[in-house]
Design an enzyme around this catalytic site. Structure first.
Site, PDB file in Angstrom:
ATOM      1  N   CYS A  64       0.830  -1.122  -0.144  1.00 36.49           N
ATOM      2  CA  CYS A  64       0.091   0.019  -0.106  1.00 36.49           C
ATOM      3  C   CYS A  64       0.808   1.319   0.146  1.00 36.49           C
ATOM      4  O   CYS A  64       2.102   1.084   0.088  1.00 36.49           O
ATOM      5  CB  CYS A  64      -0.960   0.126   1.252  1.00 36.49           C
ATOM      6  SG  CYS A  64      -0.307   0.465   2.786  1.00 36.49           S
ATOM      7  N   CYS A 119       3.506   2.069   2.782  1.00 35.51           N
ATOM      8  CA  CYS A 119       4.937   1.641   2.482  1.00 35.51           C
ATOM      9  C   CYS A 119       5.990   2.469   1.645  1.00 35.51           C
ATOM     10  O   CYS A 119       6.948   2.393   2.159  1.00 35.51           O
ATOM     11  CB  CYS A 119       4.731   0.032   1.810  1.00 35.51           C
ATOM     12  SG  CYS A 119       3.478  -0.983   2.760  1.00 35.51           S
ATOM     13  N   ASP A 133     -13.172  16.248 -34.649  1.00 34.27           N
ATOM     14  CA  ASP A 133     -12.724  17.030 -35.822  1.00 34.27           C
ATOM     15  C   ASP A 133     -13.171  16.180 -36.931  1.00 34.27           C
ATOM     16  O   ASP A 133     -13.466  15.173 -36.841  1.00 34.27           O
ATOM     17  CB  ASP A 133     -11.194  17.280 -35.712  1.00 34.27           C
ATOM     18  CG  ASP A 133     -10.779  17.707 -37.205  1.00 34.27           C
ATOM     19  OD1 ASP A 133     -11.065  18.642 -37.620  1.00 34.27           O
ATOM     20  OD2 ASP A 133     -10.069  16.910 -37.791  1.00 34.27           O
TER      21      ASP A 133
END
Length: 736
Positions: free
Chosen positions: A53, A56, A432
């Site tokens: 996680c 850490c 476009d």
């Protein structure tokens, strides 16, 4: 990396250092000194294993910042990588990361098939065996030796909890509060009050959860790392009369390589000899192979279906399209989404608050005579375990990494979690016209003979146009060639800028051009003008063929709608896009025709680049979150103005890959609905993860005070929630 000289003896080059450096750094000095003349230091990238996680990553960052030979450090949990500016040998960095309880290795783009590190699994098995022996001893022996059981549980705690305790030590030392700290405190507390079985169970379940989490997270990280293996490590080159294999790192630009049928193309290049179909799915996500012949570009990692190809290398191994994709995607993983950044900040505040609350639960009720010390101490320990915000913190980054990895495999580059988040919220898309909704390659739609046959009109037109590089001229020439119409002998060619072309065929001067050219030639256009106006209203460009005295015929040329445009736009509407807008510089007639063919909900015609930006702002003022799709070059202002810029045809186009937020590597629209669905799925899964994490925490906390929860159930709820969140996020790896 350049090898450093480790033989220098002095720790300073300027004489300003203390003559007696700290003893614990003495053994490092030769290594540090070797880089002393690098005043700006070396920047190295490391793979870090064991992070499950972002807390850490924060612990490693804070620890390394306290080390004297580290200048700057950035650790990213999502990628499992650390970028560090330092002096001295990289082995010093690896040792410091190992001290903090994690494993580091120098990152490389080369294929390194390392054996799996099983030390953690072995310790987990040993810890579990000791725990099981103690538990079985309790069940089978009527008079178990309490000392022996305590020793077994204590050994189980030491074996399984050594690494988390070491990480916890460095976390506290660096001033961060991660899950290792909370778990270690809870286990020490359990041992202190004689709950050795519960303490050992907590350690083992925590270690098991970490092992499963780490394995799952590595799968998501490998979804990107495996891209490296798409391109082969060696290429066939000619040595005398033989073909021999050479590492791609040894091949230079301009060198010739040979690709056999069925082989992967090792480097970007240009086909010099041979014809084949090439499967470009690894780069563009296209399912249909693309025909390649002399002069065509090919890309590393694509597959030569049949036919031998001789290729001139145009890019070194580090500059290939696949290398740029890997680099951009890894950078994208380092970009935190707003939701992820918020969760990380929340966790950093939340964890120490809950830690303080747990201490209060342990101390305050007994001090005020509201229960036994042991009872409230145990509840405080439970709260410490439940407080771990791992599932919450991990809820967003794993989902983002999974989605970005899946997109990359399907030919879509999403340049960061923030853009993935925006893509999931988009409810309007502007396109476009030319080259996006249409092919961008004009085609002849109609030939109208006036004073000659269609064959003669095309023959004269081909003679005039076949040497011109103008797209319309090429379209006319190609149309004539496809129908087997020959060119005539022409001479005295002259380009009339902005109007057309002239040439002499036989003794007659012929012209091919627009209305303006023939108006200047004083030609009689009275009968022609109504027909020309009608064709233009239908979206055609008019090319008149004739002489000064008479008009021979008219050729209508138009840009054709992409085959994938209608299907893609209908699919987008089904994903929740409410406005599909077309922006074009063409006239109203052309815009109306293309709009009718593609099914756009509204269009704006005759726009200059700045007008396209104004149209984007107008839609934003109406409350839409809008994405702009263009080629990444001509549409740069509109791409920048939109909430999300999407460039098409990124393969081989550096500009498109650099300018847009999302890049569709294939030059078609078929991946837009996929991108929209994936982004929405990612947002939905992130929200599911966050809510699930919060509900589990609240439920576990509510069970503490009625004495329903135990320490091992608390740790099971925490690690189980984190694992479920990861598995839920990994569903995004398979979305299509």
């Amino acid at each position: 990396m350049e090898e450093e000289d480790h033989n220098k003896q002095s720790c300073c080059t300027d004489g300003a250092c203390s003559p007696d450096p700290k003893p614990k750094f003495k053994k490092m000095l030769p290594l540090i000194d070797s880089a002393a003349d690098h005043s700006e230091g070396l920047t190295s990238e490391f793979n870090v294993q064991g992070m499950d996680c972002s807390s850490c990553a924060l612990t490693i960052e804070k620890h390394l910042k306290s080390v004297p030979f580290v200048k700057t450090v950035s650790v990213n949990f999502s990628t499992g990588k650390a970028k560090i500016e330092h002096v001295g040998d990289t082995e010093l960095i690896i040792k410091e990361v190992n001290k903090a309880g994690y494993k580091a290795s120098l990152a490389s783009n080369k294929r390194l098939h390392q054996q799996e590190d099983r030390s953690g699994i072995n310790l987990l098995i040993l810890s579990g065996t000791l725990l099981l022996l103690g538990f079985v001893g309790t069940l089978t022996d009527l008079n178990p030796n309490p000392v022996l059981l305590t020793v077994l549980y204590a050994l189980s705690i030491i074996v399984g909890g050594y690494k988390p305790a070491k990480s916890a030590f460095f976390a506290v030392k660096s001033g961060s509060m991660d899950m290792n700290v909370l778990m270690t405190a809870a286990v020490i507390g359990a041992a202190a009050i004689g709950e050795w079985l519960e303490g050992a169970t907590v350690v083992w379940l925590f270690a098991l959860g970490n092992a499963l989490q780490t394995r799952s997270i590595e799968k998501t990280r490998n979804s990107i790392r495996n891209l490296i293996d798409l391109a082969p490590p060696e290429a066939w080159v000619k040595s005398g009369n033989d073909l021999v294999k050479r590492p791609v790192e040894e091949i230079s630009v301009g060198q010739l390589i040979f690709v056999k049928p069925g082989d992967k193309i090792p480097l970007d290049g240009e086909v010099l000899k041979g014809e084949s179909s090439v499967n470009q799915a690894p780069i563009t996500g296209e399912s249909i192979p693309v025909d390649k012949q002399t002069g065509d570009q090919v890309y590393a990692g694509t597959i030569n279906e049949h036919g031998m190809l001789e290729i001139k290398v145009t890019k070194l191994v580090g500059d290939t399209t696949i290398s740029k994709i890997i680099h951009l995607v890894e950078e994208a993983q380092e970009q935190k989404a707003p939701m992820q950044a918020f969760v990380d900040k929340f966790a950093r505040v939340y964890t120490p608050i809950v830690f303080a609350f747990a201490i209060a639960v342990m101390l305050l009720p007994p001090l005020f005579g509201s229960g036994e010390w042991g009872e409230w101490f145990y509840k405080g320990l439970e709260l410490l375990v439940v407080a771990c915000p791992c599932a919450l913190v991990i809820s967003t980054p794993v989902a983002i990494v999974s989605a970005i990895g899946n997109a990359a495999k399907n030919g879509v580059l999403i340049k960061g979690g923030a853009f993935l988040e925006v893509a999931g919220a988009v409810n309007a898309i502007a396109f476009d016209k030319t080259g996006t909704l249409t092919e961008g390659k004009p085609k002849v739609t109609e030939v109208i003979p006036l004073l000659a046959t269609e064959h003669d009109v095309l023959s004269i037109a081909r003679t005039l146009e076949e040497f011109s590089s103008h797209p319309i001229a090429k379209a006319i020439s190609r149309y004539a060639v496809e129908r087997g119409v020959p060119s005539l002998n022409g001479e005295h060619f002259r380009n009339i800028v902005g109007k057309g072309i002239q040439a002499t065929i036989g003794d007659t001067v012929y012209f091919a051009g627009n209305l303006k050219l023939f108006q200047e030639l004083k030609s009689d256009l009275r009968e022609l003008e109504p027909r020309a106006a009608s064709l233009q209203q239908e979206g055609n460009t008019i090319v008149i063929i004739g002489t000064k005295e008479q008009l021979i015929g008219i050729i209508a040329v138009a840009d054709t709608v992409r085959e994938s445009a209608v299907t893609a736009l209908n699919s987008l509407k089904q994903t929740g896009i409410t406005q599909v807008v077309m922006l074009t510089g063409d006239n109203q007639g052309t815009a109306k025709k293309v709009a009718a063919q593609t099914g756009v909900t509204r269009y704006y015609a005759e726009l200059l680049p700045e007008d396209k930006v104004a149209a984007i702002h107008k839609l934003q003022q109406e409350g839409y979150i809008i994405a702009m799709v263009g080629d990444g070059i001509n549409d740069a202002p509109a791409l920048a103005a939109a909430d999300l810029g999407i460039a098409m045809g990124g393969v081989g186009t550096d500009t498109a890959m650099e300018t847009a937020d999302i890049v569709l590597m294939a030059d078609n629209l078929e991946k837009l609905p996929f991108t929209a669905k994936l982004s929405r799925s990612a947002l939905r899964i992130i929200k599911q993860n966050i809510w699930f994490s919060i509900v589990i925490k609240l439920l576990a906390i509510s069970l503490i005070f009625p004495d329903v929860l135990t320490l091992w159930i608390a740790v099971l709820s925490d690690t189980g929630a984190a694992l479920l969140v990861i598995l839920n996020s990994m569903r995004l790896l398979k979305s299509s």
